[in-house]
Design an enzyme around this catalytic site. Structure first.
Site, PDB file in Angstrom:
ATOM      1  N   MET A 127      -0.332  12.738   3.437  1.00  0.00           N
ATOM      2  CA  MET A 127      -1.780  12.717   3.654  1.00  0.00           C
ATOM      3  C   MET A 127      -2.093  13.029   5.118  1.00  0.00           C
ATOM      4  O   MET A 127      -2.878  13.903   5.432  1.00  0.00           O
ATOM      5  CB  MET A 127      -2.344  11.317   3.335  1.00  0.00           C
ATOM      6  CG  MET A 127      -2.113  10.843   1.930  1.00  0.00           C
ATOM      7  SD  MET A 127      -2.947   9.259   1.632  1.00  0.00           S
ATOM      8  CE  MET A 127      -1.556   8.188   1.548  1.00  0.00           C
ATOM      9  N   GLY A 133      -6.135  10.896  10.183  1.00  0.00           N
ATOM     10  CA  GLY A 133      -5.357   9.839   9.537  1.00  0.00           C
ATOM     11  C   GLY A 133      -6.283   8.970   8.718  1.00  0.00           C
ATOM     12  O   GLY A 133      -6.378   9.095   7.496  1.00  0.00           O
ATOM     13  N   PRO A 244      -4.965   0.978  -4.155  1.00  0.00           N
ATOM     14  CA  PRO A 244      -4.626  -0.438  -4.359  1.00  0.00           C
ATOM     15  C   PRO A 244      -3.138  -0.643  -4.658  1.00  0.00           C
ATOM     16  O   PRO A 244      -2.549  -1.652  -4.261  1.00  0.00           O
ATOM     17  CB  PRO A 244      -5.491  -0.845  -5.560  1.00  0.00           C
ATOM     18  CG  PRO A 244      -6.669   0.055  -5.477  1.00  0.00           C
ATOM     19  CD  PRO A 244      -6.115   1.369  -4.963  1.00  0.00           C
ATOM     20  N   GLU A 246      -0.566   1.175  -3.483  1.00  0.00           N
ATOM     21  CA  GLU A 246       0.136   1.282  -2.203  1.00  0.00           C
ATOM     22  C   GLU A 246      -0.107   0.028  -1.367  1.00  0.00           C
ATOM     23  O   GLU A 246       0.811  -0.511  -0.732  1.00  0.00           O
ATOM     24  CB  GLU A 246      -0.387   2.525  -1.482  1.00  0.00           C
ATOM     25  CG  GLU A 246       0.148   2.683  -0.092  1.00  0.00           C
ATOM     26  CD  GLU A 246      -0.175   4.049   0.516  1.00  0.00           C
ATOM     27  OE1 GLU A 246      -0.785   4.895  -0.171  1.00  0.00           O
ATOM     28  OE2 GLU A 246       0.191   4.264   1.684  1.00  0.00           O
ATOM     29  N   LEU A 341      11.104 -18.975  18.626  1.00  0.00           N
ATOM     30  CA  LEU A 341      11.997 -20.112  18.394  1.00  0.00           C
ATOM     31  C   LEU A 341      13.478 -19.728  18.542  1.00  0.00           C
ATOM     32  O   LEU A 341      14.337 -20.593  18.639  1.00  0.00           O
ATOM     33  CB  LEU A 341      11.738 -20.715  17.012  1.00  0.00           C
ATOM     34  CG  LEU A 341      10.341 -21.349  16.842  1.00  0.00           C
ATOM     35  CD1 LEU A 341      10.135 -21.818  15.412  1.00  0.00           C
ATOM     36  CD2 LEU A 341      10.123 -22.504  17.812  1.00  0.00           C
TER      37      LEU A 341
HETATM   38  C1  LIG Z   1       5.892   4.641  10.526  1.00  0.00           C
HETATM   39  C2  LIG Z   1       4.738   5.337   9.869  1.00  0.00           C
HETATM   40  C3  LIG Z   1       4.879   5.814   8.569  1.00  0.00           C
HETATM   41  C4  LIG Z   1       3.831   6.505   7.959  1.00  0.00           C
HETATM   42  N1  LIG Z   1       4.012   7.054   6.718  1.00  0.00           N
HETATM   43  C5  LIG Z   1       3.060   7.872   6.213  1.00  0.00           C
HETATM   44  C6  LIG Z   1       3.290   8.599   5.009  1.00  0.00           C
HETATM   45  O1  LIG Z   1       4.340   8.495   4.369  1.00  0.00           O
HETATM   46  N2  LIG Z   1       2.324   9.448   4.563  1.00  0.00           N
HETATM   47  C7  LIG Z   1       1.143   9.604   5.244  1.00  0.00           C
HETATM   48  O2  LIG Z   1       0.310  10.377   4.788  1.00  0.00           O
HETATM   49  N3  LIG Z   1       0.889   8.925   6.389  1.00  0.00           N
HETATM   50  C8  LIG Z   1       1.816   8.069   6.888  1.00  0.00           C
HETATM   51  N4  LIG Z   1       1.580   7.399   8.056  1.00  0.00           N
HETATM   52  C9  LIG Z   1       0.321   7.610   8.757  1.00  0.00           C
HETATM   53  C10 LIG Z   1      -0.610   6.417   8.697  1.00  0.00           C
HETATM   54  O3  LIG Z   1      -1.093   6.242   7.403  1.00  0.00           O
HETATM   55  C11 LIG Z   1      -1.727   6.636   9.733  1.00  0.00           C
HETATM   56  O4  LIG Z   1      -1.127   6.496  11.011  1.00  0.00           O
HETATM   57  C12 LIG Z   1      -2.884   5.680   9.564  1.00  0.00           C
HETATM   58  O5  LIG Z   1      -3.597   5.960   8.400  1.00  0.00           O
HETATM   59  C13 LIG Z   1      -3.854   5.727  10.759  1.00  0.00           C
HETATM   60  O6  LIG Z   1      -4.247   7.049  11.024  1.00  0.00           O
HETATM   61  P1  LIG Z   1      -4.123   7.619  12.521  1.00  0.00           P
HETATM   62  O7  LIG Z   1      -2.743   7.338  13.002  1.00  0.00           O
HETATM   63  O8  LIG Z   1      -4.563   9.034  12.511  1.00  0.00           O
HETATM   64  O9  LIG Z   1      -5.101   6.746  13.391  1.00  0.00           O
HETATM   65  P2  LIG Z   1      -6.675   6.971  13.573  1.00  0.00           P
HETATM   66  O10 LIG Z   1      -7.301   7.286  12.288  1.00  0.00           O
HETATM   67  O11 LIG Z   1      -6.857   7.925  14.712  1.00  0.00           O
HETATM   68  O12 LIG Z   1      -7.131   5.522  14.036  1.00  0.00           O
HETATM   69  C14 LIG Z   1      -6.910   5.024  15.367  1.00  0.00           C
HETATM   70  C15 LIG Z   1      -7.514   3.625  15.457  1.00  0.00           C
HETATM   71  O13 LIG Z   1      -8.910   3.704  15.178  1.00  0.00           O
HETATM   72  C16 LIG Z   1      -9.237   2.813  14.135  1.00  0.00           C
HETATM   73  N5  LIG Z   1     -10.297   3.368  13.289  1.00  0.00           N
HETATM   74  C17 LIG Z   1     -10.343   4.586  12.701  1.00  0.00           C
HETATM   75  N6  LIG Z   1     -11.453   4.717  11.970  1.00  0.00           N
HETATM   76  C18 LIG Z   1     -12.130   3.550  12.095  1.00  0.00           C
HETATM   77  C19 LIG Z   1     -13.371   3.045  11.570  1.00  0.00           C
HETATM   78  N7  LIG Z   1     -14.112   3.760  10.720  1.00  0.00           N
HETATM   79  N8  LIG Z   1     -13.758   1.796  11.921  1.00  0.00           N
HETATM   80  C20 LIG Z   1     -13.012   1.044  12.748  1.00  0.00           C
HETATM   81  N9  LIG Z   1     -11.829   1.461  13.275  1.00  0.00           N
HETATM   82  C21 LIG Z   1     -11.396   2.690  12.943  1.00  0.00           C
HETATM   83  C22 LIG Z   1      -7.959   2.633  13.333  1.00  0.00           C
HETATM   84  O14 LIG Z   1      -7.970   1.435  12.613  1.00  0.00           O
HETATM   85  C23 LIG Z   1      -6.930   2.642  14.430  1.00  0.00           C
HETATM   86  O15 LIG Z   1      -6.836   1.356  14.993  1.00  0.00           O
HETATM   87  C24 LIG Z   1       2.608   6.673   8.662  1.00  0.00           C
HETATM   88  C25 LIG Z   1       2.466   6.161   9.961  1.00  0.00           C
HETATM   89  C26 LIG Z   1       3.511   5.506  10.559  1.00  0.00           C
HETATM   90  C27 LIG Z   1       3.318   5.013  11.981  1.00  0.00           C
END
Ligand SMILES: Cc1cc2nc3c(=O)[nH]c(=O)nc-3n(C[C@H](O)[C@H](O)[C@H](O)COP(=O)(O)OP(=O)(O)OC[C@H]3O[C@@H](n4cnc5c(N)ncnc54)[C@H](O)[C@@H]3O)c2cc1C
Length: 381
Positions: A127, A133, A244, A246, A341
């Site tokens: 995704m 993200g 849900p 996931e 701890l």
């Molecule tokens: C180890 C790891 C494994 C992963 N595996 C997968 C995978 O298999 N497949 C896949 O598709 N993705 C995967 N991901 C990606 C992961 O799902 C995304 O990192 C996550 O959805 C957040 O997106 P972003 O990193 O672009 O952060 P952003 O969307 O840029 O968000 C940055 C910050 O802003 C906050 N934020 C964003 N929008 C809002 C809002 N509307 N209101 C309040 N706060 C907000 C977020 O909560 C976060 O704290 C993985 C990530 C990691 C680190």
């Protein structure tokens, strides 16, 4: 001794747990250091887990699955978490398979599920992109319909199983002007696919054995029947419907990790002496572990309710989001308190609590960040 038993368990499942525990202990735990060093799980191990029938426990036998229920899969996840086997990417593999089960045509199920069940095929869900993200509608990867095939262009990042997956459920735009209705899921078979490239394995602070990676699609031609289901533009609704599942898996991992942290910290503090007595005899230690054990129990009861409702088909998105944010928050909190701890040993990689601390942090980020979970819940206020 905790007299509570999860209401979804029965004697058959308890005996299944025994088999899984032996397999995990004898076969997977010894491989974990090598996976962590290689930053991936080898293909033979995927087939070994498949041969045990532990990959797609809840998929019907007609499609190569084990013909069990979600409860069987939950037991496998719990046993992996209890044993500290964090490298094996069963989560995303199962998520990928679940999309096929839910939306695939019969021909697609026949084509992909047996391989996913045996471990010949390894699944991933793609995704996230460098610029999108949380805001999935902002993805840029396109799949252009050319009659008998799609041409896919774009890139994905943070993809778990990224180096080993050969069946990727890719979230793409089939109509860039249609917003959410322009999003589709396309199953990409990567073996020999021209234009498909895996980028680097990303350097993470935890989960070292998971091959979280970048993926690149450069004019990749995939057959038209790779579209999941039969209608373009259904992808966003499909994602919302399956999230849900996931989130329950992530929350379950959180609870199992809390339970493990309480267990290993109790054992350690019972043995470790300071000022002439065991750490466990000191009031601070006792209170911290009493708090942690309470959280473990509250979390267990909550996740059990989610599991039961998932199996009954009544688990709603807001409740799954509550489980995801709260239980992963608690996971990080409890593991942090437990690490304290252990004193200095808690900071040493030789001690599982140190690895658990580093591994836990991402639970609040992926699968929909905890802030997004609260947005979803807030919509129901
Ligand atoms: C180890 C790891 C494994 C992963 N595996 C997968 C995978 O298999 N497949 C896949 O598709 N993705 C995967 N991901 C990606 C992961 O799902 C995304 O990192 C996550 O959805 C957040 O997106 P972003 O990193 O672009 O952060 P952003 O969307 O840029 O968000 C940055 C910050 O802003 C906050 N934020 C964003 N929008 C809002 C809002 N509307 N209101 C309040 N706060 C907000 C977020 O909560 C976060 O704290 C993985 C990530 C990691 C680190």
């Amino acid at each position: 001794m905790n007299p509570y038993r999860s209401p979804w368990l029965d004697d058959e499942l308890e005996s299944f747990r025994g088999t899984v525990r032996r397999f995990v202990t004898d076969e997977l735990v010894p491989r974990e250091p090598a996976w962590q060093q290689a930053h991936r799980v080898d293909a033979a191990s995927w087939r070994d887990v498949g041969a045990m029938g532990l990959l797609l426990c809840d998929v019907p036998e007609a499609y190569g699955g084990s013909g069990g229920t979600f409860a069987h899969d939950c037991i496998v996840f719990e046993e992996l978490a209890y044993a500290g086997v964090t490298s094996f990417g069963k989560h995303v593999h199962n998520i990928c398979a679940h999309y096929v089960v839910a939306y695939g045509t019969d021909a697609q199920k026949q084509r992909w599920l047996p391989g996913l069940a045996s471990g010949e095929r390894i699944g991933a869900i793609a995704m996230s992109e460098p610029a999108a993200g949380s805001d999935l509608q902002g993805i840029r990867t396109r799949a252009v319909n050319r009659g008998d095939h799609y041409v896919i262009d774009g890139s994905k990042t943070f993809i778990s199983n990224g180096q080993v997956a050969n069946l990727i459920c890719a979230v793409v735009k089939t109509d860039s002007g249609a917003g959410a209705k322009g999003i589709s899921l396309v199953m990409v078979e990567t073996d020999g696919l021209a234009g498909f490239r895996r980028g680097r394995t990303l350097d993470k602070i935890g989960q070292p054995g998971q091959d979280t990676s970048e993926l690149f699609f450069d004019e990749c031609r995939v057959p038209i029947d790779s579209l999941l289901g039969s209608t373009e533009g259904a992808g966003f609704a499909q994602l919302m419907e399956q999230l849900p599942y996931e989130r329950t898996l992530i929350a379950l991992w959180g609870v199992a990790s809390i339970e493990r942290a309480v267990r290993i910290t109790t054992e350690y503090t019972r043995e470790r002496k300071a000022f002439g007595k065991a750490l466990l005899e000191m009031q601070n230690t006792r209170f911290k572990l009493a708090e942690a054990k309470t959280i473990a129990h509250v979390g267990r009861v909550f996740i059990d309710s989610c599991i039961e409702r998932y199996m009954a088909g009544t688990l709603d998105t807001a409740t799954a989001s509550m489980a995801k944010w709260w239980l992963t928050d608690m996971q990080c909190q409890v593991i942090d308190e437990c690490l304290q701890l252990f004193g200095g040993y808690g900071y040493m990689r030789d001690y599982p609590i140190a690895q658990m601390y580093a591994d836990a942090r991402v639970q609040k980020i992926y699968g929909g960040s905890n802030e997004i979970m609260k947005e979803i819940i807030a919509r129901t206020l």
